[in-house]
Design a protein around this motif. Structure first.
Motif, PDB file in Angstrom:
ATOM      1  N   ALA A 116       0.840  -1.201   0.000  1.00  0.00           N
ATOM      2  CA  ALA A 116       0.000   0.000   0.000  1.00  0.00           C
ATOM      3  C   ALA A 116       0.872   1.247   0.000  1.00  0.00           C
ATOM      4  CB  ALA A 116      -0.930  -0.013   1.216  1.00  0.00           C
ATOM      5  N   GLN A 117       1.936   1.209   0.776  1.00  0.00           N
ATOM      6  CA  GLN A 117       2.872   2.330   0.807  1.00  0.00           C
ATOM      7  C   GLN A 117       3.555   2.508  -0.557  1.00  0.00           C
ATOM      8  OE1 GLN A 117       6.498   2.008   3.362  1.00  0.00           O
ATOM      9  NE2 GLN A 117       5.625   3.749   4.435  1.00  0.00           N
ATOM     10  N   TRP A 118       3.894   1.390  -1.200  1.00  0.00           N
ATOM     11  CA  TRP A 118       4.540   1.423  -2.524  1.00  0.00           C
ATOM     12  C   TRP A 118       3.616   2.106  -3.537  1.00  0.00           C
ATOM     13  CZ3 TRP A 118       3.608  -0.522  -7.443  1.00  0.00           C
ATOM     14  CH2 TRP A 118       4.709  -0.632  -8.297  1.00  0.00           C
ATOM     15  N   ASP A 234       2.176 -15.726 -12.173  1.00  0.00           N
ATOM     16  CA  ASP A 234       3.067 -15.259 -13.232  1.00  0.00           C
ATOM     17  C   ASP A 234       2.808 -13.774 -13.514  1.00  0.00           C
ATOM     18  OD1 ASP A 234       4.901 -16.081 -15.645  1.00  0.00           O
ATOM     19  OD2 ASP A 234       3.240 -14.939 -16.529  1.00  0.00           O
ATOM     20  N   LEU A 235       3.879 -13.037 -13.852  1.00  0.00           N
ATOM     21  CA  LEU A 235       3.772 -11.598 -14.061  1.00  0.00           C
ATOM     22  C   LEU A 235       2.747 -11.243 -15.132  1.00  0.00           C
ATOM     23  CD1 LEU A 235       4.672  -8.678 -13.592  1.00  0.00           C
ATOM     24  CD2 LEU A 235       6.603  -9.085 -15.139  1.00  0.00           C
ATOM     25  N   ASP A 236       2.704 -11.999 -16.209  1.00  0.00           N
ATOM     26  CA  ASP A 236       1.723 -11.704 -17.259  1.00  0.00           C
ATOM     27  C   ASP A 236       0.296 -11.824 -16.739  1.00  0.00           C
ATOM     28  OD1 ASP A 236       3.659 -11.159 -19.139  1.00  0.00           O
ATOM     29  OD2 ASP A 236       3.681 -13.191 -19.977  1.00  0.00           O
ATOM     30  N   ILE A 257       1.416  -0.305 -14.388  1.00  0.00           N
ATOM     31  CA  ILE A 257       1.311  -1.739 -14.692  1.00  0.00           C
ATOM     32  C   ILE A 257       2.661  -2.312 -15.108  1.00  0.00           C
ATOM     33  CG2 ILE A 257       0.734  -1.546 -17.160  1.00  0.00           C
ATOM     34  CD1 ILE A 257      -1.446  -3.683 -16.615  1.00  0.00           C
ATOM     35  N   TYR A 258       3.550  -1.441 -15.618  1.00  0.00           N
ATOM     36  CA  TYR A 258       4.868  -1.906 -16.039  1.00  0.00           C
ATOM     37  C   TYR A 258       5.888  -1.885 -14.897  1.00  0.00           C
ATOM     38  CZ  TYR A 258       2.685  -1.292 -20.568  1.00  0.00           C
ATOM     39  OH  TYR A 258       1.824  -1.390 -21.631  1.00  0.00           O
ATOM     40  N   GLU A 259       5.451  -1.462 -13.724  1.00  0.00           N
ATOM     41  CA  GLU A 259       6.310  -1.483 -12.533  1.00  0.00           C
ATOM     42  C   GLU A 259       5.930  -2.613 -11.581  1.00  0.00           C
ATOM     43  OE1 GLU A 259       7.283   2.390 -10.685  1.00  0.00           O
ATOM     44  OE2 GLU A 259       5.759   3.201 -12.032  1.00  0.00           O
ATOM     45  N   LEU A 260       4.938  -3.402 -11.939  1.00  0.00           N
ATOM     46  CA  LEU A 260       4.432  -4.405 -11.006  1.00  0.00           C
ATOM     47  C   LEU A 260       5.447  -5.490 -10.686  1.00  0.00           C
ATOM     48  CD1 LEU A 260       0.730  -4.842 -12.215  1.00  0.00           C
ATOM     49  CD2 LEU A 260       1.630  -3.388 -10.381  1.00  0.00           C
ATOM     50  N   MET A 265       8.229  -8.044  -5.730  1.00  0.00           N
ATOM     51  CA  MET A 265       9.429  -8.381  -4.957  1.00  0.00           C
ATOM     52  C   MET A 265       9.291  -7.989  -3.487  1.00  0.00           C
ATOM     53  SD  MET A 265      11.290  -9.803  -7.196  1.00  0.00           S
ATOM     54  CE  MET A 265      12.835  -9.930  -6.303  1.00  0.00           C
ATOM     55  N   ILE A 266       8.242  -7.236  -3.174  1.00  0.00           N
ATOM     56  CA  ILE A 266       8.045  -6.806  -1.785  1.00  0.00           C
ATOM     57  C   ILE A 266       7.608  -8.004  -0.959  1.00  0.00           C
ATOM     58  CG2 ILE A 266       6.588  -5.392  -0.269  1.00  0.00           C
ATOM     59  CD1 ILE A 266       6.574  -3.280  -2.464  1.00  0.00           C
TER      60      ILE A 266
END
Length: 275
Positions: A116-118, A234-236, A257-260, A265-266
């Motif tokens: 949530a902070q991210w 999976d990321l996709d 969406i491209y930073e997910l 990794m959190i």
């Protein structure tokens, strides 16, 4: 049943330290005297030891050992200290709960808080400290239910596990309200800022009450990514299922969406607080 039936069982409510409640009540107070807060933290031995354990862990990677809260405040800043104290205080608030594995419960809460902070740091509509705090307490209503009415909590779990009802329907059928409603009521009892309780109450369905609250939207996204991490999605697939309308309502750009992959990794940085 009424929510007040849960809240009346005062001997069973989570015991959140005073310094934690004070910190949360001061979240939006730019004139707050945080040096007094740091002094209060220092006098709470349980919280101090947990916070210093995390400060000295690889999570922060400091070059020397920190031995006091004052040192931690100087090196990390009050913002980071606040998050650690709030997380530590809540994870120490109960020692045993029927039907809940507390290390898993708080580890999930910590992850949602960090997520949530991210997200909050990527929008101007949500304060990052508030997002972290609301992530910690987003499931406090379920904890309250298990503490006060463990048999009903187990019945709800059985309905959901056997696919006889969604969590939301099972709670409405057996309680007449949701655990998100109960969470807000408990936070109101604790006199936390009303916006935090509203976000907890609405995060499952942020569009249900009309114009969505950005903080509730950020919490919704954090819960979504946390579930993806838990199920090793999976990321996709994460991107395909990402609730873009919720992200837009939170004030996030379409490019998030491209930073997910970074969000995925959190994970377990705060879990030292569970020891």
């Amino acid at each position: 049943m009424q929510i007040q039936d849960l809240l009346k069982q005062t001997d069973k409510l989570p015991n959140v330290p005073d310094v934690v409640r004070e910190l949360i009540q001061l979240l939006n107070n730019s004139k707050a005297n945080y040096s007094d807060i740091a002094a209060s933290v220092s006098h709470d031995q349980t919280i101090s030891l947990k916070v210093l354990r995390v400060v000295n862990s690889a999570y922060f990677g400091l070059s020397r050992k920190i031995s006091s809260i004052d040192e931690a405040t100087v090196l990390l800043g009050m913002d980071k200290l606040k998050t650690l104290v709030i997380a530590s205080g809540f994870s120490s608030s109960v020692s045993q709960v029927d039907g809940i594995k507390l290390p898993e419960f708080w580890a999930e809460s910590f992850r949602v808080a960090e997520l949530a902070q991210w997200f909050a740091k990527r929008t101007e509509r949500v304060d990052a400290d508030e997002a972290f705090t609301v992530g910690i307490v987003h499931n406090i209503g379920r904890l309250l239910l298990h503490l006060t009415e463990p048999d009903i909590a187990q019945d709800i779990y059985a309905l959901v596990a056997n696919r006889k009802a969604s969590r939301l329907k099972a709670e409405h059928d057996l309680l007449g309200f949701t655990t998100q409603d109960a969470g807000k009521a408990l936070m109101d009892l604790w006199k936390f800022p009303s916006g935090l309780g509203d976000a907890v109450q609405q995060h499952k369905r942020p569009f249900a009450e009309g114009d969505p609250i950005p903080l509730a939207c950020v919490l919704n996204l954090a819960c979504y990514i946390s579930a993806c991490i838990r199920t090793d999605r999976d990321l996709d697939l994460v991107r395909d299922g990402f609730p873009s309308a919720v992200a837009k309502a939170a004030g996030l750009s379409a490019g998030v969406i491209y930073e997910l992959d970074d969000a995925l990794m959190i994970g377990e940085g705060l879990n030292h607080l569970l020891g």
